[in-house]
Scaffold this motif. Sequence first.
Motif, short mmCIF file in Angstrom:
data_model
loop_
_atom_site.label_atom_id
_atom_site.label_comp_id
_atom_site.label_asym_id
_atom_site.label_seq_id
_atom_site.Cartn_x
_atom_site.Cartn_y
_atom_site.Cartn_z
N LEU A 48 0.83 -1.20 0.00
CA LEU A 48 0.00 0.00 0.00
C LEU A 48 0.87 1.25 0.00
O LEU A 48 0.57 2.23 -0.70
N LYS A 49 1.95 1.24 0.76
CA LYS A 49 2.86 2.39 0.77
C LYS A 49 3.50 2.59 -0.61
O LYS A 49 3.69 3.73 -1.06
N THR A 50 3.83 1.49 -1.26
CA THR A 50 4.41 1.57 -2.60
C THR A 50 3.41 2.13 -3.59
O THR A 50 3.76 2.93 -4.47
N LEU A 51 2.14 1.70 -3.46
CA LEU A 51 1.09 2.22 -4.34
C LEU A 51 0.97 3.73 -4.22
O LEU A 51 0.90 4.45 -5.23
N VAL A 52 0.97 4.23 -3.00
CA VAL A 52 0.89 5.69 -2.77
C VAL A 52 2.08 6.39 -3.40
O VAL A 52 1.94 7.44 -4.04
N ALA A 53 3.27 5.81 -3.22
CA ALA A 53 4.48 6.42 -3.78
C ALA A 53 4.43 6.46 -5.30
O ALA A 53 4.80 7.47 -5.92
N ILE A 54 3.97 5.37 -5.93
CA ILE A 54 3.88 5.32 -7.39
C ILE A 54 2.91 6.37 -7.90
O ILE A 54 3.19 7.08 -8.88
N VAL A 55 1.76 6.48 -7.24
CA VAL A 55 0.75 7.46 -7.67
C VAL A 55 1.31 8.88 -7.58
O VAL A 55 1.17 9.68 -8.51
N TRP A 56 1.96 9.19 -6.45
CA TRP A 56 2.49 10.56 -6.30
C TRP A 56 3.61 10.83 -7.29
O TRP A 56 3.65 11.92 -7.90
N LEU A 57 4.52 9.90 -7.48
CA LEU A 57 5.63 10.10 -8.40
C LEU A 57 5.13 10.27 -9.84
O LEU A 57 5.65 11.10 -10.60
N ALA A 58 4.11 9.48 -10.21
CA ALA A 58 3.54 9.61 -11.55
C ALA A 58 2.89 10.98 -11.74
O ALA A 58 3.05 11.62 -12.78
N GLU A 59 2.17 11.44 -10.71
CA GLU A 59 1.55 12.76 -10.80
C GLU A 59 2.60 13.86 -10.87
O GLU A 59 2.46 14.82 -11.62
N PHE A 60 3.65 13.71 -10.08
CA PHE A 60 4.72 14.71 -10.10
C PHE A 60 5.37 14.77 -11.49
O PHE A 60 5.59 15.85 -12.04
N GLY A 61 5.69 13.59 -12.05
CA GLY A 61 6.28 13.56 -13.39
C GLY A 61 5.35 14.14 -14.44
O GLY A 61 5.78 14.86 -15.35
N ARG A 62 4.06 13.83 -14.31
CA ARG A 62 3.08 14.36 -15.27
C ARG A 62 2.98 15.88 -15.18
O ARG A 62 2.94 16.57 -16.21
N ILE A 63 2.97 16.41 -13.96
CA ILE A 63 2.86 17.86 -13.80
C ILE A 63 4.12 18.56 -14.32
O ILE A 63 4.05 19.64 -14.91
N VAL A 64 5.28 17.93 -14.13
CA VAL A 64 6.51 18.51 -14.68
C VAL A 64 6.42 18.59 -16.20
O VAL A 64 6.80 19.60 -16.81
N CYS A 65 5.90 17.53 -16.82
CA CYS A 65 5.76 17.53 -18.28
C CYS A 65 4.75 18.57 -18.75
O CYS A 65 4.98 19.26 -19.76
N ILE A 66 3.66 18.70 -18.03
CA ILE A 66 2.64 19.70 -18.39
C ILE A 66 3.21 21.11 -18.26
O ILE A 66 2.99 21.98 -19.11
N GLY A 67 3.95 21.34 -17.17
CA GLY A 67 4.59 22.64 -17.00
C GLY A 67 5.60 22.92 -18.08
O GLY A 67 5.74 24.06 -18.56
N SER A 68 6.34 21.88 -18.49
CA SER A 68 7.30 22.05 -19.58
C SER A 68 6.60 22.41 -20.89
O SER A 68 7.09 23.25 -21.66
N GLY A 69 5.44 21.78 -21.12
CA GLY A 69 4.67 22.11 -22.32
C GLY A 69 4.22 23.56 -22.33
O GLY A 69 4.30 24.25 -23.36
N LEU A 70 3.74 24.03 -21.17
CA LEU A 70 3.31 25.42 -21.07
C LEU A 70 4.49 26.36 -21.26
O LEU A 70 4.35 27.41 -21.91
N PHE A 71 5.65 26.01 -20.72
CA PHE A 71 6.85 26.82 -20.89
C PHE A 71 7.23 26.91 -22.37
O PHE A 71 7.63 27.98 -22.86
N THR A 72 7.08 25.80 -23.08
CA THR A 72 7.38 25.80 -24.52
C THR A 72 6.47 26.76 -25.27
O THR A 72 6.91 27.54 -26.12
N TYR A 73 5.17 26.73 -24.94
CA TYR A 73 4.21 27.60 -25.62
C TYR A 73 4.47 29.07 -25.32
O TYR A 73 4.40 29.92 -26.22
N THR A 74 4.75 29.38 -24.06
CA THR A 74 4.80 30.79 -23.65
C THR A 74 6.19 31.42 -23.75
O THR A 74 6.28 32.65 -23.83
N ILE A 75 7.24 30.62 -23.73
CA ILE A 75 8.61 31.17 -23.76
C ILE A 75 9.30 30.85 -25.09
O ILE A 75 9.66 31.75 -25.84
N PHE A 76 9.49 29.57 -25.37
CA PHE A 76 10.18 29.20 -26.61
C PHE A 76 9.43 29.66 -27.85
O PHE A 76 10.04 30.05 -28.85
#
Length: 298
Positions: A48-76
């Motif tokens: 159960l602890k591993t499940l929570v860690a996987i979910v949070w890490l996946a969300e963190f990675g996803r948000i980083v990618c989404i933020g990178s996409g927004l940075f590409t649109y607005t800066i690059f």
Amino acid sequence: MASGLSVDLSTTLGADEIGVLFAYFLLGVATCQVYIYYSRFPDDSVKLKTLVAIVWLAEFGRIVCIGSGLFTYTIFNYGRPETVVGPLPKALDIAILIGGIPIICVQGFFLFRIYAFSKRLLVPVFICVVTSMRCISGTALMVTSLRMKSLVEFEVQWGWLFTAFWSFGVVSDVGLTVALVALFLRQRPSGQKRTVALLDKLILWTLETGMLTSVTMISEVIFFHTMKNNFIWAAPFTLHTLLYSNSLLASLNSRATLRAMNEVSLPSLHLTAALANGVQLTPDTAGIMEQSSKISQV
């Protein structure tokens, strides 16, 4: 969005920015819930602890990618609004792929709870099939988006795939919600007064979380098909996996409240101590203890 229209940044890039801002807020909420979970339930199983860690890490990675996409649109791509309706940044393609991980984990968790509570396979298998179809359609979206040359053309050609993805999601969410509520209602007539109060709270929380994810995806479908000249649908699309993750974490953290309510109606801690000391429980007492344990862990 019709290809002949000029790009309206307020309803294209603006919708994306709103979605990203709320996504970062929900990630913060999820992070707080993860901290509370590990602090409050140190004795939970490693799985159960591993499940929570996987979910949070996946969300963190996803948000980083989404933020990178927004940075590409607005800066690059600053000063080039036409790129908003062009090919997606690669980071957003990765975000679509990663977004399936929390959904699979969260729905798998609740499917296991349904099976553990009912000991029947029919409903879990049906929802599992629907969830699998949703994952397949989501993967197909990611693969086809890699070859996309224009987001406008992609909407026209693969719009049905978006609809399928959201439709499977609504069916699985509603199925999970209905199954859990039905199981709780089945236990309600035979419960004591405080056990009924506990079940009522579980039913309310289940309806709230199930409706939230379902309504979000229904809104995506409605915006996608009724607002052809903008990307308003992208805002809830950015948020919906975080709603799943927060529903899982809220469910796990709410066990403290449920167990406190449960201990008022049944001194389970004393019963557990009695078991540890070798005291024999009567069949009726053991049955009540097992039922209360199931309820507090769902």
